[in-house]
Design an enzyme around this catalytic site. Structure first.
Site, PDB file in Angstrom:
ATOM      1  CG  ASP A 269       5.798   3.570   1.754  1.00  0.00           C
ATOM      2  OD1 ASP A 269       5.830   4.264   2.790  1.00  0.00           O
ATOM      3  OD2 ASP A 269       4.737   3.328   1.143  1.00  0.00           O
TER       4      ASP A 269
ATOM      5  CE  LYS B 219       0.205   5.853   7.990  1.00  0.00           C
ATOM      6  NZ  LYS B 219      -1.145   6.327   8.324  1.00  0.00           N
TER       7      LYS B 219
ATOM      8  CG  PHE C 256      -1.792   1.253   1.266  1.00  0.00           C
ATOM      9  CD1 PHE C 256      -3.008   1.269   0.595  1.00  0.00           C
ATOM     10  CD2 PHE C 256      -1.408   2.396   1.946  1.00  0.00           C
ATOM     11  CE1 PHE C 256      -3.822   2.396   0.605  1.00  0.00           C
ATOM     12  CE2 PHE C 256      -2.204   3.537   1.961  1.00  0.00           C
ATOM     13  CZ  PHE C 256      -3.411   3.532   1.292  1.00  0.00           C
TER      14      PHE C 256
END
Length: 398
Positions: A222, A251, A135
């Protein structure tokens, strides 16, 4: 509570399947809803609230910044950008940073770097290797790199230029890329967060790093969810002793203030020049202060070691509490990025746990995800286990 939600939501697009609670305030690892009910936060805004809620060192620093500058254009130098970039490059042993606001934007920029890197080398149709269960976001480009059909379907033709392989299968990677002159990069999450908390093995990461070096490909990590101390090191790939060419962050970088970053190294650090990319909000003074203070506080309070210690304790306690249940598969993860896999779908646990005063999520249908603030204590870890065990028992017995 239902009346409050209905009154508040008619003008908001229904893009989220929401639990019917509305949160008003937080302190440490606890939050309270508009009716005063208390919850233990084991989700941390999905690995965002690194320092928990209302941190006594972070909040005054952000209040001070609000009285100075919140935002200025990137037409001008922003001193906080250089300060945060220095902190990130020193801890990653990389070269330079592009700032944005979200993980999606960071991954989009990483894809642009890889494609331009290839075009600059004369490759007209550059391709990037991505992974099953991955994702990377919900824009057209990052959605195309993402594996989940629930994210991808319904939007027409996706962006070309992605070759998908199985995680941790080096032979599959070789087979999929052998003889293909268009490959320019390999892009992966060191731990697949949305894909079910599946880690890439250290020896696999090392082999891929060596392959990228030999082939002249970029290695893109990532680290949007796994980075910023979440696993007990600054960045999860550091457990394998490697350095990527491109790393994406977001995040936990700003402890709740929107901050995204692309950290680059080697040839990747020279790909983007003036006019190639940009972001209106990226790198604004408030976001940069949040990132700088997050790193400063993490180091002052020893949160990397704390994350490892409490994460190991929580995994041990979860396994001890759940291992004898019929339908329990395993507890996995690193630091405070933990997945509990069950043998059946358990999405209903999100709402059931909230009713029991515990915030968590479920990914890949069968994996309970626990990504609490890094300040969580062993006592709060015990409370997570105590609240979760009867819920899991009920789901597995149904």
């Amino acid at each position: 509570m239902t009346a409050h939600i209905e009154a508040a939501s008619p003008h908001v697009m229904p893009t989220y399947g929401r639990v019917p609670i509305a949160l008003r305030r937080g302190q440490g690892c606890r939050v309270w809803d508009v009716n005063g009910k208390e919850y233990l936060d084991a989700l941390g805004g999905i690995a965002v609230n690194t320092l928990g809620h209302n941190h006594p060192k972070l909040v005054p620093a952000l209040q001070e910044q609000l009285t100075q500058l919140i935002h200025v254009s990137n037409y001008y130098h922003v001193p906080g950008q250089e300060e945060l970039a220095t902190l990130l490059t020193e801890r990653s042993h990389m070269t330079n940073v592009f700032f944005c606001s979200t993980g999606l934007e960071a991954n989009e920029a990483a894809i642009k770097i890889a494609r331009k890197y290839g075009v600059d080398k004369g490759i007209a149709k550059p391709e990037i290797v991505v992974y099953d269960h991955a994702f990377h976001g919900r824009s057209i480009a990052t959605m195309s790199a993402t594996a989940n059909p629930k994210v991808r379907n319904g939007f027409g033709a996706l962006l070309e230029g992605f070759t998908r392989v199985a995680p941790n299968d080096y032979e599959a990677l070789i087979e999929a890329t052998e003889g293909n002159p268009n490959i320019v990069a390999v892009m992966m999450e060191p731990i697949q967060g949305e894909g079910g908390l599946h880690p890439m093995r250290a020896e696999y990461l090392q082999k891929v790093r060596a392959l990228c070096d030999a082939q002249g490909w970029l290695l893109i990590m990532d680290e949007v969810q796994a980075g910023m101390g979440r696993t007990g090191k600054w960045f999860a790939h550091q457990w394998a002793g490697i350095v990527p060419d491109v790393m994406t962050l977001a995040k936990g970088l700003g402890s709740g203030v929107p901050v995204g970053a692309v950290v680059a190294h080697n040839a990747a650090a020279q790909v983007l020049t003036a006019g190639n990319h940009g972001s209106t909000f990226g790198g604004n003074p408030l976001a940069m202060r949040a990132g700088v203070e997050t790193i400063r506080i993490m180091e002052e309070d020893g949160l990397l070691a704390h994350t490892t210690e409490v994460g190991d304790y929580l995994k041990t306690q979860l396994h001890a509490a759940l291992c004898d249940l019929d339908g329990f598969v395993e507890v996995r993860g690193q630091g405070l990025m933990i997945g509990v896999e069950l043998a059946k779908p358990c999405g209903q646990l999100i709402g059931q746990a909230a009713e029991a005063g515990l915030l968590l999520s479920v990914t890949a249908d069968t994996v309970i995800r626990l990504v609490p603030p890094l300040i969580i204590t062993p006592q709060e870890a015990d409370e997570v286990v105590a609240k979760l065990k009867p819920l899991v028992q009920a789901v597995l017995a149904a």
